[in-house]
Each structure stands twice: as structure tokens, then as C-alpha cells.
Design a protein around this motif. Structure first.
Motif, PDB file in Angstrom:
ATOM      1  N   TYR A 117       0.809  -1.230   0.000  1.00  0.00           N
ATOM      2  CA  TYR A 117       0.000   0.000   0.000  1.00  0.00           C
ATOM      3  C   TYR A 117       0.835   1.269   0.000  1.00  0.00           C
ATOM      4  CZ  TYR A 117       1.046   0.153   5.009  1.00  0.00           C
ATOM      5  OH  TYR A 117       1.699   0.190   6.220  1.00  0.00           O
ATOM      6  N   ASP A 118       2.097   1.202   0.416  1.00  0.00           N
ATOM      7  CA  ASP A 118       2.967   2.379   0.401  1.00  0.00           C
ATOM      8  C   ASP A 118       4.394   1.904   0.646  1.00  0.00           C
ATOM      9  OD1 ASP A 118       3.688   5.006   0.115  1.00  0.00           O
ATOM     10  OD2 ASP A 118       2.949   5.677   2.052  1.00  0.00           O
ATOM     11  N   ALA A 119       5.341   2.786   0.402  1.00  0.00           N
ATOM     12  CA  ALA A 119       6.748   2.415   0.583  1.00  0.00           C
ATOM     13  C   ALA A 119       7.554   3.647   0.935  1.00  0.00           C
ATOM     14  CB  ALA A 119       7.296   1.762  -0.682  1.00  0.00           C
ATOM     15  N   LEU A 120       8.735   3.412   1.451  1.00  0.00           N
ATOM     16  CA  LEU A 120       9.659   4.500   1.773  1.00  0.00           C
ATOM     17  C   LEU A 120      11.053   4.108   1.309  1.00  0.00           C
ATOM     18  CD1 LEU A 120      11.706   3.724   4.372  1.00  0.00           C
ATOM     19  CD2 LEU A 120       9.535   3.810   5.595  1.00  0.00           C
ATOM     20  N   VAL A 121      11.896   5.099   1.134  1.00  0.00           N
ATOM     21  CA  VAL A 121      13.309   4.849   0.879  1.00  0.00           C
ATOM     22  C   VAL A 121      14.113   5.686   1.866  1.00  0.00           C
ATOM     23  CG1 VAL A 121      13.646   6.671  -0.850  1.00  0.00           C
ATOM     24  CG2 VAL A 121      15.060   4.598  -0.930  1.00  0.00           C
ATOM     25  N   THR A 122      15.215   5.135   2.327  1.00  0.00           N
ATOM     26  CA  THR A 122      16.042   5.869   3.281  1.00  0.00           C
ATOM     27  C   THR A 122      16.760   7.021   2.595  1.00  0.00           C
ATOM     28  OG1 THR A 122      17.760   4.211   2.895  1.00  0.00           O
ATOM     29  CG2 THR A 122      16.360   3.930   4.838  1.00  0.00           C
ATOM     30  N   ALA A 123      17.255   7.949   3.403  1.00  0.00           N
ATOM     31  CA  ALA A 123      17.832   9.182   2.869  1.00  0.00           C
ATOM     32  C   ALA A 123      19.064   8.930   2.012  1.00  0.00           C
ATOM     33  CB  ALA A 123      18.177  10.127   4.012  1.00  0.00           C
TER      34      ALA A 123
END
Length: 380
Positions: free
Chosen positions: A186-192
Motif C-alpha cells: 500500500y505504500d513504501a519509503l526509501v532511506t535518505a
């Protein structure tokens, strides 16, 4: 002619710079009910203008050009709009799909990508002209679109449980497809640093991580069975992982269908703790120094904010700014936080140390708040 040259010429000819307004402390607030953007100055804690005519801005988001002058707005109606913050005008606008859900800008600022529910897939445009340069059909809704280094974009397919990496550094897109991410991401993130991509799953009781530094990233389940033995609550609003928190070397992630946030060691990806919360968290966002994590909640408990100390994982402060707290945005060094309180028609500004309210700004059903400092961060 670039801006520096133009400014220099105007200074020589007319004796004064052509542009006196900097953009580093500006921002935009999405006004979803009226399809407009409120232009704000974070240093003055004030609104300085409004840009209208952007269509359906429910669930809208935006990214900034590297020079912080232009914003690219992703409307729910499929509209992609380029706005000039200084002149407070629309520069270009295209209807690129029927239903879109966010986007990203490449690390060199030359390309902007849009994630679509209808007709699905991702479309990529030149930032200068908004001319389309790539149409990447997927046959599925796409979510979790982020930018990573070397002119690449990453996104995930809701229907098929795949993550695709699109390399735009060559003449044509080069696509790497990774299967077995999980059911209904449903959603995702990526680290900096652009290395770790974490996908939340609606259909399974875990999340999935990818190490994007691997040639062919292998899906790694994390937080397996975090809801095991407990009844899942009705989900009134999906959590947003893009507002992820990295606090003191740990990720802080909203638990779907539960009243808690989950703590995960950023290196080992092992669970390190849980914090019970007021309701189902939507955003869990770290103050830029990582010391505190601010959490807002889904309906019907969306009038409340809780602040968690990252060293003790305990809630240290709770307050109710007003009905419908939809989003938070910290000033770049974290001394203040701006909250959009939709049903009060206000943007509220708080001191993050004393929790004192500093000011209110009138806005039309405000949702997302985006300061221009985002221009220099990956994955936002």
C-alpha cells in the motif's frame, strides 16, 4: 539565460536586482477543497499568496526543483502542474492520467515521474516543458514511487506485489522487476541514502525490505507476524510510510490496523520495540534531530497528536490541535512544526521544544505542507 546572469544584467542596467525574494524559507500548503496552494513563509510564519486552478487536490503531493523556484504538483485527477513559487503562477499543466497518487523528481532535477492508479503505471516527463519522455504501463496500480541516485525511480505494484526499478540514465528506460514483495503493498519509503526501500503490505502481516545497493535486490520480510494473535481493527485510513521516521538509528513505522508504532533497527532490520498509541497512526515523523517522533492518527481519533521520546520509546506529550489533523512538516532544523488541521481551516505552528502554539494561519481545508528544503532530500 540563467537567473544569475539575468540578475547581474538587470543590476548593471537598472541598479537593482531583478529578484529580491529568496525561496529557502518558503513552502506550499495544499488546499484540497479549492484546488489551490497557499504560499507560506516559514520565517515570518505567514501566508504570502495563493496559486489557484490546480484541479482535484485531494491526496495531492508535490516535489521541488533543485533551485527551489518551481514545484511539481501531483493531483488526484491525474493533473501534473508546474508552478512558480516566486511569481505565484502556473507555468505548465498536463492531464497525464485519470487518477494519480504522487510522484518523484530525479536527482538531477531533469525528470519528474508520476504514479498512477488509472490507467496504472508510471509516466515520466521533462521538468522544463512537461513533455512526456517515457510511458511505463504496468497493468496495475502503482504506489510508493520514490527517486534514488543515478536518475532512477522505484515503485511497487499494488495488484501484482512487484517492485520495479527504472533507470533513466540512458536513451531508453531500463527496467528491473523484483517479484514476491507481498500481497497488496500500500505504500513504501526509501532511506535518505537511497539504499533501503521498505514496502508496507495490506494483505500480509509483515513488511518487505530491499537493499537497493544489491545488483538484483532480494525481498527480505521484516516484522513478521507483528499483529499475530491480535484482532486487526478496521482501517479507516492507510498509514503513510513516506513520512517515515529514522530516530537514533531506528525506523519508526505505523502498524496497520493497530494502535501502535513499531521500532526497527535500521541496520539489522530487527524489531526493537513497540509503543502503544492513541489510535491508528497515519504519519510517524521524526524531528530532524531524531530525538522526538510526532504521530497523528486516523479517523475518528484524528484530532490528536502524540510525541514520543526516541530514547525511551515513551509518549511524553499529547495534545489536541483540532479536528482533522492531516499532516505535519518540520522546519528544516526542527525548531518548529506546522500542522494542517483540515476541519478547523487552520495551519497551526508549534514550538517543538516547549510545545507552545506560536501562530495560526487560515487555510481552505489544508492537507499536505511542503517546505522547499525538501528539494535537497531523496525520497520525498
Amino acid at each position: 539565460m540563467n537567473r544569475v546572469v539575468l540578475t547581474t544584467i538587470c543590476t548593471l542596467v537598472f541598479g537593482a536586482p531583478a529578484f529580491s525574494q529568496s525561496t529557502g524559507d518558503l513552502g506550499l500548503v495544499v488546499e484540497r477543497a479549492t484546488g489551490s496552494l497557499l504560499v507560506v513563509d516559514q520565517s515570518d510564519r505567514a501566508k504570502i499568496g495563493r496559486i489557484e486552478g490546480l484541479g482535484d487536490l485531494s491526496h495531492a503531493s508535490l516535489v521541488y526543483s533543485p533551485d527551489q523556484q518551481f514545484a511539481f504538483v501531483f493531483g488526484r485527477d491525474g493533473g501534473l502542474t508546474k508552478v512558480d513559487i516566486l511569481s505565484q503562477t502556473i507555468v505548465a499543466r498536463v492531464m497525464q492520467a485519470g487518477n494519480s497518487i504522487g510522484g518523484a523528481i530525479s536527482d538531477d532535477g531533469k525528470l519528474v515521474a508520476v504514479s498512477n492508479y488509472e490507467p496504472g503505471g508510471v509516466r515520466i516527463f521533462e521538468t522544463e516543458t512537461l513533455a512526456m519522455v517515457a510511458d511505463i504501463p504496468t497493468g496495475a496500480k502503482t504506489i510508493g514511487l520514490v527517486d534514488i541516485p543515478e536518475s532512477r525511480f522505484v515503485f511497487t505494484l499494488w495488484d501484482d506485489g512487484e517492485t520495479w526499478i527504472v533507470d533513466m540514465s540512458g536513451d531508453t528506460p531500463a527496467i528491473t522487476k523484483i517479484k514476491d514483495i507481498g500481497i497488496n503493498p500500500y505504500d513504501a519509503l526509501v532511506t535518505a541514502d537511497g539504499r533501503t526501500y521498505i514496502t508496507g503490505l495490506f494483505g500480509e502481516d509483515h513488511l518487505t525490505a530491499l537493499d537497493l545497493w544489491q545488483d538484483i535486490p532480494e525481498p527480505q520480510p521484516i516484522l513478521q507476524g507483528y499483529g499475530k494473535g491480535r484482532e486487526g481493527l478496521p482501517v479507516y485510513k492507510m498509514p503513510h510510510l513516506e513520512g517515515w521516521a529514522l530516530a537514533g538509528g531506528e525506523f519508526v513505522l505505523p502498524a496497520i490496523g493497530q494502535h501502535e508504532v513499531l521500532w526497527v533497527d535500521a541496520r539489522s532490520l530487527q524489531e526493537t520495540g513497540r509503543t502503544a498509541t492513541h489510535g491508528q497512526p497515519v504519519f510517524a515523523m521524526s524531528r530532524p534531530d531524531g530525538r522526538h517522533v510526532w504521530v497523528n492518527f486516523a479517523h475518528p481519533l484524528n484530532d490528536t497528536i502524540q510525541v514520543i521520546d526516541s530514547t525511551t520509546k515513551a509518549v511524553i506529550h499529547e495534545f489536541s490541535p483540532g479536528p482533522g489533523v492531516l499532516h505535519m512538516e518540520f522546519t528544516p532544523r526542527g525548531h518548529e512544526v506546522w500542522l494542517s488541521v483540515r476541519d478547523a481551516g487552520k495551519v497551526m505552528i508549534y514550538d517543538t521544544q516547549t510545545f507552545e502554539k506560536l501562530r495560526e494561519i487560515d487555510a481552505e481545508s489544508p492537507s499536505g505542507i511542503f517546505f522547499t528544503a525538501r528539494a535537497h532530500r531523496l525520497g520525498l
